[in-house]
Design an enzyme around this catalytic site. Sequence first.
Site, short mmCIF file in Angstrom:
data_model
loop_
_atom_site.label_atom_id
_atom_site.label_comp_id
_atom_site.label_asym_id
_atom_site.label_seq_id
_atom_site.Cartn_x
_atom_site.Cartn_y
_atom_site.Cartn_z
N GLY A 158 0.84 -1.20 0.00
CA GLY A 158 0.00 0.00 0.00
C GLY A 158 0.87 1.24 0.00
O GLY A 158 1.89 1.29 0.68
N ARG B 254 0.63 -4.71 -6.11
CA ARG B 254 0.66 -5.99 -5.42
C ARG B 254 1.02 -7.01 -6.50
O ARG B 254 0.50 -6.95 -7.61
CB ARG B 254 -0.70 -6.31 -4.82
CG ARG B 254 -1.32 -5.12 -4.07
CD ARG B 254 -1.30 -5.27 -2.57
NE ARG B 254 -1.99 -4.15 -1.93
CZ ARG B 254 -1.73 -3.72 -0.71
NH1 ARG B 254 -0.79 -4.27 0.02
NH2 ARG B 254 -2.40 -2.72 -0.20
N GLY C 100 4.47 -7.53 4.11
CA GLY C 100 4.44 -8.36 2.91
C GLY C 100 5.66 -8.09 2.04
O GLY C 100 6.33 -9.02 1.56
N THR D 275 4.24 2.18 5.77
CA THR D 275 2.84 1.73 5.76
C THR D 275 2.06 2.57 6.76
O THR D 275 2.58 2.89 7.84
CB THR D 275 2.71 0.23 6.13
OG1 THR D 275 1.35 -0.05 6.46
CG2 THR D 275 3.58 -0.19 7.28
N ARG E 269 -5.37 -3.04 8.30
CA ARG E 269 -5.18 -4.49 8.08
C ARG E 269 -5.47 -5.25 9.36
O ARG E 269 -6.58 -5.21 9.82
CB ARG E 269 -3.78 -4.77 7.54
CG ARG E 269 -3.68 -4.32 6.08
CD ARG E 269 -2.41 -4.75 5.45
NE ARG E 269 -2.45 -6.13 5.06
CZ ARG E 269 -1.67 -6.65 4.13
NH1 ARG E 269 -0.79 -5.89 3.51
NH2 ARG E 269 -1.75 -7.91 3.81
P1 ATP Z 1 0.86 -2.69 3.54
O1 ATP Z 1 1.13 -3.01 4.98
O2 ATP Z 1 0.78 -1.25 3.29
O3 ATP Z 1 -0.27 -3.45 2.94
P2 ATP Z 1 2.72 -4.64 2.50
O4 ATP Z 1 4.13 -4.54 2.09
O5 ATP Z 1 2.43 -5.52 3.68
O6 ATP Z 1 2.19 -3.17 2.73
P3 ATP Z 1 1.52 -6.57 0.69
O7 ATP Z 1 0.55 -6.39 -0.41
O8 ATP Z 1 1.21 -7.53 1.77
O9 ATP Z 1 1.83 -5.11 1.26
O10 ATP Z 1 2.92 -7.04 0.05
C1 ATP Z 1 3.51 -6.33 -1.04
C2 ATP Z 1 4.08 -7.31 -2.02
O11 ATP Z 1 5.10 -8.09 -1.38
C3 ATP Z 1 3.10 -8.34 -2.57
O12 ATP Z 1 2.34 -7.85 -3.64
C4 ATP Z 1 4.02 -9.45 -3.00
O13 ATP Z 1 4.60 -9.17 -4.25
C5 ATP Z 1 5.12 -9.40 -1.93
N1 ATP Z 1 4.82 -10.39 -0.88
C6 ATP Z 1 3.86 -10.31 0.07
N2 ATP Z 1 3.81 -11.44 0.82
C7 ATP Z 1 4.76 -12.26 0.32
C8 ATP Z 1 5.20 -13.58 0.64
N3 ATP Z 1 4.65 -14.27 1.64
N4 ATP Z 1 6.21 -14.11 -0.09
C9 ATP Z 1 6.78 -13.42 -1.09
N5 ATP Z 1 6.39 -12.17 -1.46
C10 ATP Z 1 5.40 -11.59 -0.77
#
Ligand code: ATP
Length: 327
Positions: free
Chosen positions: A15, A76, A108, A130, A176
């Site tokens: 995000g 994503r 993530g 985030t 979240r």
């Molecule tokens: P926010 O907290 O703002 O949502 P985030 O980094 O947690 O940010 P996510 O959509 O969960 O956002 O993760 C971003 C990207 O990281 C995903 O689209 C994916 O490409 C990668 N990613 C997330 N989880 C995994 C995983 N378990 N293994 C490998 N890559 C991942």
Amino acid sequence: MSYSIKTIGVLTSGGDAPGMNAAVRAVTRAAIINNMRVKAIFRGYKGLIDGEVQEFTSQDVSGIIQRGGTILKSARCAEFMTPEGRKKAYETLQREQIDALIVIGGDGTFTGARDLAQEYNIPIIGIPGTIDNDLWGTDCTIGYDTALNTVMECVDKLRDTGTSHERLFLVEVMGRDAGFLTLNAAIAAGAEAAIIPEREAVAEQLKAAVGQGQRKHKNSSIVLVQEHAVEGGAMAVAKVVEEHHPEYSPRVSILGHLQRGGSPSAYDRIIASRLGCAAIQALLDDQRNIMVGIQNGEIAYVPLVKAIKQKKDIKQDEWEALQTLSI
Ligand code: ATP
């Protein structure tokens, strides 16, 4: 000292959060001043897989510190969750001669970074960005302060109309799985209650909040509801109120994506700038696979695996303050 790191890559992922641009600016300029080349990767891991890469100069990050969102775009990317996807990403890094990667995002993003680092032995530094503030090992994440102020201002405005009509407002807030934004916005806006995933017994929380409003003859009540604290969010809570407290006619306001937007606060710009510089310093210090965070006002290096695995809890005194002050 990592003489081997000549070129770094930087991306934003997950995000978007206000202050990500300030972090990109800081990473770029701190790298250049330390004689590294900077390759900007667009659209997060998707762009890394697809090879959306552009070399950045200092001028490329001019005039962005005050801008919300991320000039690098975010996406994503499910493909990156697969070994095949990460192989393609690594091939881009090799082709572009990127020696180290800086990723700005949430847990993530860091999980993907950890996997890539483990599989291909590439140094990666994470910068927490985030609005959820849900990363362990840092007191705050980039974007959280701005989002907190946005939610607070929205609630202030809702209170004006709530008071005029003697209404109960249920305000749905992002986060979240975490309630930091909801709880602290509730404190800042003087809300009657916050319903957050870290505290169970939602029905009790609600009963206390609604009951208090009646007892004190409050002419408006505001309850903040974290988006995933209850299945169905604030709308579901409204149904419960209507059922058990027909004297109320609750209004629901879902703040949605406006919580992510806007110009970053001074605080977010400052921590983004500090963390961006710290990420480059970490590479110079031979750090690998860590998150740079803020602990008690100071820069801290936290292993990526710990930042991902450990769960940050809400502060009990914040929870108690909200209960105390909403009588
Ligand atoms: P926010 O907290 O703002 O949502 P985030 O980094 O947690 O940010 P996510 O959509 O969960 O956002 O993760 C971003 C990207 O990281 C995903 O689209 C994916 O490409 C990668 N990613 C997330 N989880 C995994 C995983 N378990 N293994 C490998 N890559 C991942």
